[in-house]
Each structure stands twice: as structure tokens, then as C-alpha cells.
Design a protein around this motif. Sequence first.
Motif, mmCIF file in Angstrom:
data_model
loop_
_atom_site.group_PDB
_atom_site.id
_atom_site.type_symbol
_atom_site.label_atom_id
_atom_site.label_comp_id
_atom_site.label_asym_id
_atom_site.label_seq_id
_atom_site.Cartn_x
_atom_site.Cartn_y
_atom_site.Cartn_z
ATOM 1 N N GLY A 31 -30.635 -92.190 27.577
ATOM 2 C CA GLY A 31 -30.374 -93.210 26.332
ATOM 3 C C GLY A 31 -31.648 -94.286 26.155
ATOM 4 O O GLY A 31 -31.257 -94.947 25.222
ATOM 5 N N LYS A 72 -24.165 -91.632 20.760
ATOM 6 C CA LYS A 72 -25.193 -90.770 21.268
ATOM 7 C C LYS A 72 -26.502 -90.774 20.619
ATOM 8 O O LYS A 72 -26.201 -90.966 19.330
ATOM 9 C CB LYS A 72 -24.705 -89.240 21.490
ATOM 10 C CG LYS A 72 -23.666 -89.048 22.617
ATOM 11 C CD LYS A 72 -23.259 -87.522 22.845
ATOM 12 C CE LYS A 72 -22.284 -87.206 23.765
ATOM 13 N NZ LYS A 72 -21.955 -86.198 24.182
ATOM 14 N N CYS A 117 -17.691 -93.868 21.675
ATOM 15 C CA CYS A 117 -18.782 -93.397 22.107
ATOM 16 C C CYS A 117 -19.966 -93.096 21.146
ATOM 17 O O CYS A 117 -20.122 -92.840 20.088
ATOM 18 C CB CYS A 117 -18.274 -91.903 22.525
ATOM 19 S SG CYS A 117 -19.518 -90.702 23.250
#
Length: 313
Positions: A80, A109, A107
Motif C-alpha cells: 500500500g 485497500k 478497512c
Amino acid sequence: MTQYVIGLDVGGTTVKCGIFELNGTLVKKWETPTNKEEGSVHLFSDLAASVKEVLGELEIGLHEVKGVGMGVPGPITEDGYVSLLTNLGLKDMYPGKVMSELLDGVCCKVGNDANVAALGEMWKGGAKGYSNVAMLTLGTGVGGGIIVDGKVIAGMHGVGGEVGHIHVSDALVDHCNCGCSGCLEQLGSATGIVNAARRNMMKSDIVSLMENYGSGLTAKDVCDCAKQGDVVAIITVDECCRAIGRGLATIAYTVDPEVFVIGGGVSKAGSWLIEQIEKYYRQFTPLSKEKALVKLAELGNDAGIYGAAKLVL
């Protein structure tokens, strides 16, 4: 309890946002300006505030959000990390961690924006039903995304799928934004097509319809003139489609996808353009009689939010 995922597509002018049910049903989409003031330091806090505001309007709590996916402009490593968010001025950061903290630990992403768009087209667009996909976005530049066995290929250094910088021409001496010359982006993008048209008009004695557009000439104008039989425009489109076809062949000989999806503003020329590109793709891939399909993207500007949501799923 119904659960949701959020897809965010961070662009240089606006951030496109979408809230989805887990089956991909779009509940709400909106845009918020990309705050680039003071080096974009307020970008993510403003974005988080916008997400919370819309969730509040829909009476959805953060505890009902399974996760947030985000497409950002720049190479992303597997953990990331992004060294540079292109055109935003932000460097050396983990945007997913930043957004997660701003959204109370939900969360988050993150993926490269072009890779994420490819994921969106595979999930709900032109590549639906396929798990090996290569997408090219022919816009101001040329973006791309490669998916193998349903997984985005970002590479060890985050530059997997940067298909716009495949070398396709030794004739070009001007430098691409990446620092090299002869990149696919220099011929296959909207900017590249216009530049090629201007070069061809300068060296041709044939009067072209494109001259009527002056400094306002666009890639669409070039394609429209070619469709009308303008010789210089036809030469230009052929040159650019040859470069794109060569780029597809390079990808095909590397990952051999089931389908190529062509998106971005240039793709609005439609099936006529696809036929020109496919002609050269087939010419440059004689090793196999079976070829990947070449299709138009279907999600348009929504590909990024769909793909970002799919990152979570």
C-alpha cells in the motif's frame, strides 16, 4: 444487517465516489472536488468528511461498511505504499492507512487508478465473465491495468500495467512525461493523436480538413475527418492504431489475456477504431491463431468506483 462497500476514484480534478451493496448494486454515487491546496494536505480529510456526510444522509453507519477501496494516480506497492501521487504533490505515504484512520478504522485497500478501472470492467463491465484481462484507457495519457486469474498485477515496484510506456516507435524524438521517447502514450493518447496529426499536416502538401480546427483540434476531430476520407487524418489514425496494436501484441506475448478492453475518451470513436487497432494487433501476433478479444469498455467514468469497491471484496 445489510453491508456496504465504498469505492473512491481519486482524480486530479474530482474524486468520484460510490456506495455499493456487496452484490455490486450501486446505491449512491457522487463527486467531490479534489482539494489540491497547500500540496493536497487536506485531500483525504475532506474526502473522509464527504463520505461520512453521504453515509449520514443515507442513514448508514460506519459499522455497516465492510470496507473502502480507493484508486489513486501513481504506482502502489503490495503493502500500500505510494512514492508519488501523480499531479497531487503527495509523496512517500500509505493512503489506505490514512483513510482508514479518518474513517474510524474501517478497512481501506488501495490500488493504482488504471488497475482499479480494469478490475471494475472485469466485475461489471466490458470484461465481465473473464478472469484474464488487459485494459487500456486512451485519454489525455494512456493508462492500463493487467489482471491475471482475477488478480491485479501491480508488480514488485508498482509499475505493473503501466502500458502507456511500452516502447512502440523509434521515430519519435520528443520525450514522454516518463522521460523516454517513443512511448505508446505519445501516439495512442488523445494528446498523442493530435500531435501526430499536426506533424503529418506540417510535412504533407495535401490540404486537410483538420486545418479548419486550428489550435482547437481534438482526437475526436481527427477520427471524424478520417471517417470522412481525409487522407492526412487517415494516415494519422493508421499510425496511431498501429502503435496501439503493437502495444497490445507486446502485452499478449507477455500475459496472453482473454480479452482487451479499450476505454478512455478516444474509445468514444467506437467500433470503427477498434477494428483499426485489431487489424494491427492480429498482424503483430502471428504465433497463435487464437487471439484475445478486443472490446470497448462499458462502465465509462464509473469503472474506477466499481473497481475500487471490488478491491474490498
